[in-house]
Write a protein that holds these residues in place. Structure first.
Motif, mmCIF file in Angstrom:
data_model
loop_
_atom_site.group_PDB
_atom_site.id
_atom_site.type_symbol
_atom_site.label_atom_id
_atom_site.label_comp_id
_atom_site.label_asym_id
_atom_site.label_seq_id
_atom_site.Cartn_x
_atom_site.Cartn_y
_atom_site.Cartn_z
ATOM 1 N N ASP A 248 14.686 24.817 -66.424
ATOM 2 C CA ASP A 248 13.893 25.592 -65.471
ATOM 3 C C ASP A 248 14.489 25.592 -64.077
ATOM 4 O O ASP A 248 13.876 26.106 -63.134
ATOM 5 N N GLY A 249 15.683 25.004 -63.898
ATOM 6 C CA GLY A 249 16.323 24.977 -62.590
ATOM 7 C C GLY A 249 15.845 23.866 -61.689
ATOM 8 O O GLY A 249 16.272 23.780 -60.525
ATOM 9 N N ILE A 250 14.967 23.009 -62.176
ATOM 10 C CA ILE A 250 14.444 21.871 -61.419
ATOM 11 C C ILE A 250 15.225 20.617 -61.797
ATOM 12 O O ILE A 250 15.536 20.409 -62.979
ATOM 13 N N ILE A 251 15.562 19.786 -60.809
ATOM 14 C CA ILE A 251 16.175 18.493 -61.099
ATOM 15 C C ILE A 251 15.061 17.461 -61.195
ATOM 16 O O ILE A 251 14.260 17.297 -60.271
ATOM 17 N N TYR A 252 15.008 16.752 -62.327
ATOM 18 C CA TYR A 252 13.985 15.735 -62.557
ATOM 19 C C TYR A 252 14.543 14.359 -62.189
ATOM 20 O O TYR A 252 15.733 14.074 -62.379
ATOM 21 N N TRP A 253 13.658 13.489 -61.667
ATOM 22 C CA TRP A 253 14.072 12.193 -61.145
ATOM 23 C C TRP A 253 13.123 11.123 -61.661
ATOM 24 O O TRP A 253 11.904 11.229 -61.511
ATOM 25 N N LEU A 254 13.698 10.094 -62.275
ATOM 26 C CA LEU A 254 12.937 8.936 -62.728
ATOM 27 C C LEU A 254 12.986 7.850 -61.660
ATOM 28 O O LEU A 254 14.048 7.576 -61.090
ATOM 29 N N TYR A 255 11.852 7.216 -61.396
ATOM 30 C CA TYR A 255 11.807 6.119 -60.435
ATOM 31 C C TYR A 255 10.624 5.230 -60.789
ATOM 32 O O TYR A 255 9.650 5.674 -61.417
ATOM 33 N N VAL A 256 10.712 3.946 -60.410
ATOM 34 C CA VAL A 256 9.595 3.042 -60.636
ATOM 35 C C VAL A 256 8.591 3.241 -59.514
ATOM 36 O O VAL A 256 8.916 3.096 -58.336
ATOM 37 N N ASN A 257 7.371 3.605 -59.875
ATOM 38 C CA ASN A 257 6.352 3.878 -58.866
ATOM 39 C C ASN A 257 6.000 2.623 -58.088
ATOM 40 O O ASN A 257 6.155 1.499 -58.561
ATOM 41 N N ALA B 31 9.368 12.673 -60.856
ATOM 42 C CA ALA B 31 9.508 13.550 -59.696
ATOM 43 C C ALA B 31 10.294 14.807 -60.063
ATOM 44 O O ALA B 31 11.057 14.819 -61.045
ATOM 45 N N GLY B 32 10.115 15.845 -59.266
ATOM 46 C CA GLY B 32 10.851 17.088 -59.448
ATOM 47 C C GLY B 32 11.421 17.570 -58.132
ATOM 48 O O GLY B 32 10.718 17.587 -57.123
ATOM 49 N N ILE B 33 12.706 17.950 -58.135
ATOM 50 C CA ILE B 33 13.332 18.588 -56.967
ATOM 51 C C ILE B 33 13.278 20.079 -57.248
ATOM 52 O O ILE B 33 14.076 20.612 -58.037
ATOM 53 N N LEU B 34 12.337 20.759 -56.622
ATOM 54 C CA LEU B 34 12.005 22.127 -57.021
ATOM 55 C C LEU B 34 13.010 23.171 -56.549
ATOM 56 O O LEU B 34 13.169 24.212 -57.190
ATOM 57 N N ASN B 35 13.689 22.906 -55.435
ATOM 58 C CA ASN B 35 14.672 23.852 -54.901
ATOM 59 C C ASN B 35 15.992 23.127 -54.643
ATOM 60 O O ASN B 35 16.412 22.955 -53.490
ATOM 61 N N PRO B 36 16.659 22.678 -55.706
ATOM 62 C CA PRO B 36 17.799 21.778 -55.534
ATOM 63 C C PRO B 36 19.008 22.392 -54.840
ATOM 64 O O PRO B 36 19.883 21.651 -54.365
ATOM 65 N N ASP B 37 19.109 23.713 -54.755
ATOM 66 C CA ASP B 37 20.232 24.338 -54.052
ATOM 67 C C ASP B 37 20.051 24.351 -52.540
ATOM 68 O O ASP B 37 20.981 24.712 -51.809
ATOM 69 N N GLU B 38 18.851 23.986 -52.065
ATOM 70 C CA GLU B 38 18.554 24.006 -50.625
ATOM 71 C C GLU B 38 18.953 22.685 -49.973
ATOM 72 O O GLU B 38 18.967 21.632 -50.615
ATOM 73 N N SER B 39 19.241 22.726 -48.674
ATOM 74 C CA SER B 39 19.729 21.564 -47.946
ATOM 75 C C SER B 39 18.604 20.648 -47.499
ATOM 76 O O SER B 39 17.515 21.113 -47.128
ATOM 77 N N GLY B 40 18.869 19.340 -47.514
ATOM 78 C CA GLY B 40 17.951 18.353 -46.966
ATOM 79 C C GLY B 40 16.577 18.403 -47.602
ATOM 80 O O GLY B 40 16.434 18.624 -48.813
ATOM 81 N N THR B 41 15.557 18.204 -46.779
ATOM 82 C CA THR B 41 14.186 18.178 -47.290
ATOM 83 C C THR B 41 13.711 19.541 -47.782
ATOM 84 O O THR B 41 12.673 19.630 -48.438
ATOM 85 N N SER B 42 14.478 20.598 -47.494
ATOM 86 C CA SER B 42 14.125 21.924 -48.023
ATOM 87 C C SER B 42 14.305 21.984 -49.534
ATOM 88 O O SER B 42 13.865 22.947 -50.175
ATOM 89 N N CYS B 43 14.923 20.950 -50.112
ATOM 90 C CA CYS B 43 15.060 20.906 -51.569
ATOM 91 C C CYS B 43 13.700 20.746 -52.247
ATOM 92 O O CYS B 43 13.569 20.965 -53.443
ATOM 93 N N ASN B 44 12.675 20.356 -51.486
ATOM 94 C CA ASN B 44 11.279 20.308 -51.955
ATOM 95 C C ASN B 44 11.086 19.277 -53.067
ATOM 96 O O ASN B 44 10.772 19.612 -54.211
ATOM 97 N N LEU B 45 11.252 18.006 -52.708
ATOM 98 C CA LEU B 45 11.005 16.911 -53.644
ATOM 99 C C LEU B 45 9.503 16.707 -53.814
ATOM 100 O O LEU B 45 8.780 16.508 -52.844
ATOM 101 N N GLN B 46 9.034 16.742 -55.071
ATOM 102 C CA GLN B 46 7.633 16.480 -55.395
ATOM 103 C C GLN B 46 7.577 15.197 -56.223
ATOM 104 O O GLN B 46 7.988 15.177 -57.393
#
Length: 490
Positions: free
Chosen positions: A338-347, A357-372
């Motif tokens: 789906d074009g989203i980068i998924y991230w595993l982390y210990v809560n 977690a999901g990086i919804l706009n991974p082609d964008e710079s910095g915090t504009s990548c929209n990490l959820q």
């Protein structure tokens, strides 16, 4: 009541209206972790999480083969066991030499020249302090009966083709990269050594093509990731003060060149378990995401960084730090279909709701990548789930961007419909090609026909007398196009 042939034909014929020139489906099912977690990607909306995959299963490296047309799973593996699509271990699928927490154990690629067969690579568990890691391969044949039947084979590891030693004193990671023909490259960094071994995988087997010396003895390369968008290979070590390197990779001749260090402040400790555990490129290849397991100097929890190749002299940007202590760690990264980068982390609050977690706009710079941070909610603890699975590599020439584009895709016609003893293929195209590949697979993804034709004849006849009744997928590809369709066999 037994369905009549005309009724069956009408039901099957309705399937032919499906548009086939869409994105490939080989990335649609992920099996991971030691808790039965599966992630299934749908056409629209959030992925679906289920908890019925095989356990116990490796904590870290694993791989999955999905049919690249239909998306249905074929088998998955952690480099220790091989599990068929019914979530059963294949009869000869136990005791592979992979390690439970090894980063790249379980990677898969097709075996060139042997339709339906796949290499599974296994790496021993590393101690981070000794030269004990070996790289092995086993061969899975999806046409073997396994736990299935002659008419519904579920595959098995070939007798005598399990735990073949390929290389010694290796790091925990490897990468598989497609060439521009029906061959692959296997990239294997050595343990605490400045050498990367590059193997060629083709119809003649696996052979060492060359070795590249990059002049830096890195502790244990945990993560290595290639981007087809920019033809670059990123590499990170589990040692905190080891550099993160980016190389140019020539997928035609298998050569590495132009190593460069990612600028930034990633810590100064020489101890293991504080460096890079995973890497991922953004879809357009301009951003590299780096998952740092935790911090030793200074002490911290795991971190997520982004490096922008459009601004190569600027330091990597810290996107998120999990906590101030090293109890909470950062783990796997993976680009989804789906074009989203998924991230595993210990809560930060163990024992409560777990998230991916999901990086919804991974082609964008910095915090504009929209990490959820709470993109996907899980019903199982993720503490012993380290990485997302690697997707099996099957030949797809980079020069033919056939899945992502419908431009100049020739029309493929099959007749008669339904077919009985013979199938005729007609390619309606004015594109010139010296050679084409014709592949036919059943609904389970098993290849039943695979042949190269040296000169493009727009009319091809194939005998289908021995095919079982059902729906079959036909794929015709050349260096400039791939076109697909279906036919019905009665």
């Amino acid at each position: 009541m037994k369905q009549s042939i005309p009724s069956l034909f009408l039901v099957c014929l309705s399937a032919l209206i499906i548009t086939l020139n869409t994105k490939a489906q080989e990335n649609n099912h992920w099996y991971l972790g030691s808790n039965g977690l599966s992630i299934h990607f749908e056409v629209n909306g959030l992925p679906t999480l289920t908890y019925n995959s095989y356990t116990p299963y490796g904590w870290a490296g694993c791989g999955v083969l999905n049919n690249n047309i239909y998306g249905n799973p074929v088998f998955y593996t952690d480099g220790q066991i091989v599990v068929d699509r019914t979530h059963q271990i294949m009869p000869n699928g136990e005791d592979l030499n992979g390690g439970n927490s090894t980063h790249s154990s379980g990677k898969i690629c097709a075996r060139p020249g042997h339709p339906g067969q796949y290499y599974v690579f296994s790496i021993n568990t590393s101690t981070e302090s000794s030269f004990i890691d070996n790289l092995y391969y086993s061969i899975v044949d999806t046409s073997l009966v396994g736990n299935g039947s002659i008419t519904n084979p579920l595959g098995d590891v070939i007798n005598g083709e399990k735990n073949n030693l390929l290389n010694s004193d290796v790091s925990e990671s490897l990468e598989l990269i497609a060439g521009d023909e029906d061959f692959y490259w296997l990239i294997s960094p050595r343990y605490y050594d400045a050498t990367i071994d590059i193997f060629r995988i083709d119809e003649n087997g696996i052979s060492l093509a060359n070795s590249f010396d990059y002049s830096i003895d890195m502790l244990d390369v945990q993560a290595i990731r290639y981007s087809k968008a920019n033809h670059k290979l990123a590499m990170g070590s589990f040692g905190e003060n080891d550099p993160i390197l980016i190389f140019d990779f020539d997928h035609l001749n298998g050569s590495l060149s132009a190593p460069m260090e990612v600028p930034g402040n990633f810590g100064t400790s020489s101890n293991p378990y504080a460096g890079i555990i995973d890497l991922e490129w953004s879809p357009n290849g301009t951003k590299l995401y780096m998952s740092k397991y935790r911090g030793n100097t200074p002490v911290s929890g795991g971190k997520l960084f982004q490096y922008d190749l459009n601004n190569p002299n600027e330091d990597a940007v810290l996107i998120h730090q999990i906590s101030a202590t090293n109890t909470y760690v950062s783990k796997g990264l993976r680009l989804g279909p789906d074009g989203i980068i998924y991230w595993l982390y210990v809560n930060t609050t163990p024992g409560t709701i777990e998230y991916i977690a999901g990086i919804l706009n991974p082609d964008e710079s910095g915090t504009s990548c929209n990490l959820q941070l709470q993109y996907l909610t899980c019903d199982v603890e993720l503490n012993f789930t380290g990485l997302f699975p690697n997707i099996a590599l099957e030949f797809k020439p980079e020069s033919a961007n056939f899945i992502e584009s419908n431009i100049n895709v020739p029309k493929l016609i099959c007749y008669p419909q339904p077919a009985k003893d013979e199938l005729n293929l007609t390619i309606e195209s004015n594109l010139n090609s010296k050679e084409i590949q014709v592949e036919i697979s059943d609904m389970s993804g098993q290849l039943v026909y695979n042949k190269k034709i040296r000169s493009l004849n727009n009319n091809i006849k194939i005998e289908t007398t021995t095919y079982l009744p059902g729906i079959y997928m036909v794929k015709v590809r050349s260096e400039s196009f791939v076109t697909t369709t279906k036919f019905i066999k009665i």
